[in-house]
Design a protein around this motif. Structure first.
Motif, PDB file in Angstrom:
ATOM      1  N   ASN A  96       0.829  -1.202   0.000  1.00 53.69           N
ATOM      2  CA  ASN A  96       0.000   0.000   0.000  1.00 53.69           C
ATOM      3  C   ASN A  96       0.867   1.257   0.000  1.00 53.69           C
ATOM      4  N   GLY A 128       2.786  -9.182   5.906  1.00 51.38           N
ATOM      5  CA  GLY A 128       3.172  -7.776   5.871  1.00 51.38           C
ATOM      6  C   GLY A 128       3.527  -7.250   4.494  1.00 51.38           C
ATOM      7  N   ARG A 169       5.265  -3.941   7.401  1.00 51.20           N
ATOM      8  CA  ARG A 169       4.104  -4.251   8.217  1.00 51.20           C
ATOM      9  C   ARG A 169       2.857  -3.704   7.537  1.00 51.20           C
ATOM     10  N   ASP A 170       1.854  -4.564   7.382  1.00 51.27           N
ATOM     11  CA  ASP A 170       0.574  -4.142   6.778  1.00 51.27           C
ATOM     12  C   ASP A 170       0.762  -3.482   5.416  1.00 51.27           C
ATOM     13  N   GLU A 225       7.779  -0.106   7.588  1.00 48.33           N
ATOM     14  CA  GLU A 225       7.602   0.364   8.953  1.00 48.33           C
ATOM     15  C   GLU A 225       8.787   1.191   9.415  1.00 48.33           C
TER      16      GLU A 225
END
Length: 222
Positions: free
Chosen positions: A24, A44, A215-216, A220
């Protein structure tokens, strides 16, 4: 100079009615000759990032530059040819041809690329990874660590600009894992090989020059 650069890289999937954003908006760069570890929790975006950079998949949006080339604008055939010539892959599962010997497995991508002198080159690469005395052994006659060394030799067959490794020690014991990472470090230091490696192991990750945490679907920390 940058070997890899991504600009606002996104990748989404629709396994059902809900969109899953695997990446993303990833902006990052990796220099020529760097040894980088990609780390973070499961889901992730680590392997997705590696697959996109390795041109095994295409992004939903964003750009990927490999050695200054915008590979997202390449046609399918051009991408496949570029990947064969310039990118080496090492996976958790060795993906060797069980019916071929070690030297034949290493020769295979050079034959696809119509490279001359592939027999001598294959022997040289197996010697480089410490398997000069295992040329005629089948995968079933080699240990897990030795099979991964054959995979690494094969990944170097076309003298790639970068080596991408997805959990390369995931199926190995501790001793074999450290030996494989020490081999990566040797390739990085002595040959200037650019290496990008996904790993869950903090111990393995610390052996790289730099760690990029995912992460996600986002970076991060650097």
């Amino acid at each position: 100079m940058e070997m890899i650069r991504t600009d606002n890289l996104k990748k989404s999937y629709m396994p059902g009615k809900v969109e899953v954003k695997a990446l993303n908006g990833v902006d990052t760069s990796i220099e020529h000759g760097e040894f980088v570890a990609i780390m973070g929790p499961s889901g992730g975006g680590k392997s997705t990032f590696l697959n996109l950079v390795g041109m095994l998949d295409t992004p939903t949006s964003g750009e990927i530059y490999i050695d200054g080339n915008d590979v997202t604008k390449m046609s399918g055939n051009t991408r496949a040819e570029y990947r064969l010539k310039h990118i080496g892959f090492v996976f958790q599962f060795f993906n060797l041809f069980n019916e071929l010997t070690a030297v034949e497995n290493v020769m295979f991508p050079m034959m696809l690329n119509k490279q001359s002198g592939y027999k001598d080159r294959a022997r040289e690469l197996l010697g480089l990874v410490g398997l000069g005395d295992r040329l005629r052994h089948l995968p079933s006659e080699l240990s897990g660590g030795q099979q991964q060394r054959v995979t690494i030799a094969r990944s170097l067959a076309n003298d790639p600009k970068m080596l991408l490794a997805d959990e390369p020690t995931g199926n190995l014991d501790t001793k074999s894992s450290l030996e494989i990472i020490e081999l990566f470090r040797k390739l990085n230091v002595e040959r200037g090989q650019t290496i990008v490696m996904v790993t869950h192991s903090p111990e393995i990750g610390r052996m790289a020059d730099r760690i990029i945490h995912f992460r996600d679907g986002k970076i991060e920390a650097l």
